[in-house]
Design an enzyme around this catalytic site. Sequence first.
Site, short mmCIF file in Angstrom:
data_model
loop_
_atom_site.label_atom_id
_atom_site.label_comp_id
_atom_site.label_asym_id
_atom_site.label_seq_id
_atom_site.Cartn_x
_atom_site.Cartn_y
_atom_site.Cartn_z
N LYS A 190 27.68 16.81 25.67
CA LYS A 190 27.28 16.19 26.98
C LYS A 190 27.33 14.67 26.62
CE LYS A 190 23.41 15.30 28.88
NZ LYS A 190 23.71 14.03 29.40
N SER A 243 17.00 8.36 22.57
CA SER A 243 15.58 7.70 22.28
C SER A 243 14.73 8.56 21.44
CB SER A 243 14.78 7.45 23.60
OG SER A 243 14.71 8.81 24.01
N THR A 244 13.62 8.10 20.54
CA THR A 244 12.82 8.83 19.73
C THR A 244 12.03 9.59 20.96
OG1 THR A 244 12.75 7.10 18.22
CG2 THR A 244 10.82 8.42 18.18
N GLU A 245 11.49 9.33 21.80
CA GLU A 245 10.91 10.33 22.82
C GLU A 245 11.74 11.49 23.06
OE1 GLU A 245 10.39 8.10 26.40
OE2 GLU A 245 9.35 9.87 27.48
N GLY A 247 14.16 12.56 21.40
CA GLY A 247 14.23 13.24 20.07
C GLY A 247 13.18 14.23 19.81
N GLU A 264 19.55 11.20 15.69
CA GLU A 264 19.51 9.81 15.46
C GLU A 264 19.02 9.16 16.39
OE1 GLU A 264 20.37 6.53 15.31
OE2 GLU A 264 22.63 6.93 15.98
N CYS A 298 21.09 0.97 18.51
CA CYS A 298 20.01 1.54 17.86
C CYS A 298 19.59 0.75 16.63
CB CYS A 298 20.21 3.03 17.80
SG CYS A 298 21.86 3.44 16.84
N GLU A 392 11.06 -0.45 20.89
CA GLU A 392 12.57 -0.77 20.91
C GLU A 392 13.03 -1.09 22.54
OE1 GLU A 392 14.99 2.92 20.77
OE2 GLU A 392 16.44 1.75 19.68
#
Length: 783
Positions: A190, A243-245, A247, A264, A298, A392
């Site tokens: 996607k 995003s880490t969120e 992730g 990643e 990133c 970030e």
Amino acid sequence: MSIREILKDMSYGPAPEDSKIVEGWLESHREGFGHFIDGAFTAPGETFEVRNPATGRAIAQVTQGTVSDVDTAVKAARKAQKSWAKLSGHERARYLYAIARHVQQHARFLAVLEAIDNGKPIRETRDIDVPLVARHFYHHAGWAEIAEDELPGLEPYGVCGQVIPWNFPLLMLSWKIAPALAAGNTVVLKPAEYTPLTALAFAEICAEVGLPAGVVNIVTGDGETGGAIIGHDDIDKVAFTGSTEVGKTIRLQTAGSGKGLTLELGGKSPFVVFADADIDAAVEGVVDAIWFNQGQVCCAGARILVAEAVAERFETLLARRMETLVVGDPLDKGTDMGAIVHPVQLERIKELVAQGEAEGVTLRQGTAPDGCFYPPTLATNVQPASVLSTEEIFGPVVTLTTFRTPSDAVELANNTRYGLAASIWSENVNLCLDIAAQVKAGVVWINCTNVLDAGAGFGGYRESGFGREGAREGMRAYLKTPAPKGKAEDLPAPSAVPHGGGGSDAVDRTAKLYVGGKQARPDSGYAYTVEGAKGPVGLAGLGNRKDIRNAVEAASKAGGWGKATGHNRAQVIYYFGENISARAGEFAARLEAFGAKPAAAKAEVETAIRRCFWYAAQADKFDGAVHQTKSAHVTLAMNEPLGVMGLVCPTGQPLLGALSLVLPAIAMGNSVVVVPSQTHPLAATDLYQVLETSDVPAGVVNIVTGPRDELAKTLAQHDGVDGMWYVGGTEGAAMVEAESAGNLKQTWTETDDARDWSGRDGQGRAFLHRATQVKNIWVPYGE
Ligand code: NAI
């Protein structure tokens, strides 16, 4: 602009790239895009609008993927996978090679489409994104050809669910699809909702080259569609960039599913300038670090750390350079910075900068036109705790702070929850490499920045995620170790539930815990009875959260172990093996008391000793690589330990099982907190004296006995733990994976608690890979 005006300030006149073919292509899809499933485009469903961020103009209607669309795509991928994997590596290579060729043939079209869809300047899409896409497919055509020889004994996962972001739409697609296909997987991918168009153009290329139907499926949509792919029961491996969120959400969502996972995620990478750096080159480096792709990168060098001695000069030169950057029409070949991808992202940048201003930072900005553009921005007077230092921003905003000594620089560089990349500038290569070794980041660029190549691994430490993309290490992320074969003989009785039955008096007769090189009474003051084949065989300390915390603290103080040479570690592990050997009879007797048959007990001890020697041998041999990347660059792929690891050991084969986890972890330089078999912990507590007499430094191995899953939970939740291995029940494994989401520690879980650890699959390089993370250090040379 008239010639007179151009001559006045000597700026370039407009040089727009012709976008006619792309306009024509968009026009031909005016009715909207469907998904690409099973080798063909579906009719458009319910659609959403895609806009050109530079003009705000709607350019396409794209289908919002539903749960049922995702299901159809996964089914197509499943159907195609067996025959795709059955093709020879050479046959798969031919397809990947054909894709690379076709990307090159359509290079101009793709570069223009990417610029229109994303807002990034044509100079970047033409010179960086699209050439790297082709390079990625060529590189992985090569891997398809040779993977069987180069990465033997591994197998494809099956169907991969891949979700990618909007900052490098086509490049991220290639990072995901090329290695997956090379390894024999099929994919459902996607693209991001802001930038789906080059993925759809790529689908046309797949059809053009005659890629078998179902091998690549592209489903468009938003985060919900992404969630449906990741949560689909028939997906075997998930790969996500974003995003880490999100992730962390994905880590939770996949916990206990048995799906492979690579993430990643975000970054807040340091850009360290020492006093002896080539300052002009470093200033130009900042342009590439944070003003490349409008800072929506990133691995962007978002925090400049500059030596106090040169800070003023550096700042002046940088501010001057910033003012010359041209922000504007992405299709203009003279544009340095294009549009921000979407008004939502622009708003996010503005908000974060406003918060920084409210905290008192000083801002300097270049210029930018009205619309979805943001000027290059330099923030000084920034505290380490400022939102601009920690969050970030994903925009063209860089902070500048100073440092005095190299160790200050390292401390500031590592003062972040992320660990994706770092850039280090100094003419002293010794200093650069010393700092590179200390920085917690998956990619380190020395005197360069944002250099990318398919031949190098890319990926993060800490909350920047895990797994690598590119190179050999990236290929491995799409291949799995086959499930272990064989069951252990003489399985012990089901795990006893620890209770405080021993009483505090009994503690003195109890095997204690082992923390920081010393035997320690459990915090609870209680012990639990360990049952053997013919009744109780002893007592073990009933460890609790506090004991785990103490053990983690002791382990984190043992960082010197990771810096010791492989040779040093090997010697200690050989000695450890020798000392077990000297007491082999006692260890075997202990196993017999648990109910193992004499021959099995003896064999378990012998295998454990051999395993010590095998991992000691590997301690100085499991090395990295010098990757073939760009010319005039040495790209060093170094295997580094994860740090502190929690090891929750199998129930059966209590000595061999525990050592099968401990040895690879410590051989690679990790310090460990071990939760031994709950049922038969004494096989591990018998190791205390061996550890003491084998010169294993204090804190490298810590042992806490007690209720397995409770202790595992505390370990998984602990932010001081960097990696977690768990062997036990399915529920426990799911819990460990979910609880690890907090700091995104790497996990490996094995739910076959009855597996046999004595075979070849009980040891091997797979364990060493899991105990390490690869740091890629780029060192350019020459003029
Ligand atoms: P995001 O992480 O929400 O989106 C990335 C991709 O994930 C998109 O394809 C999106 O549709 C998908 N997605 C979103 N929620 C999902 C879910 N629950 N399950 C599965 N897929 C999901 O990033 P977003 O919102 O576009 O940007 C927000 C911030 O994230 C940025 O400002 C930036 O800080 C960071 N970011 C970092 C990236 C990186 O490469 N490290 C890339 C994109 C954004």
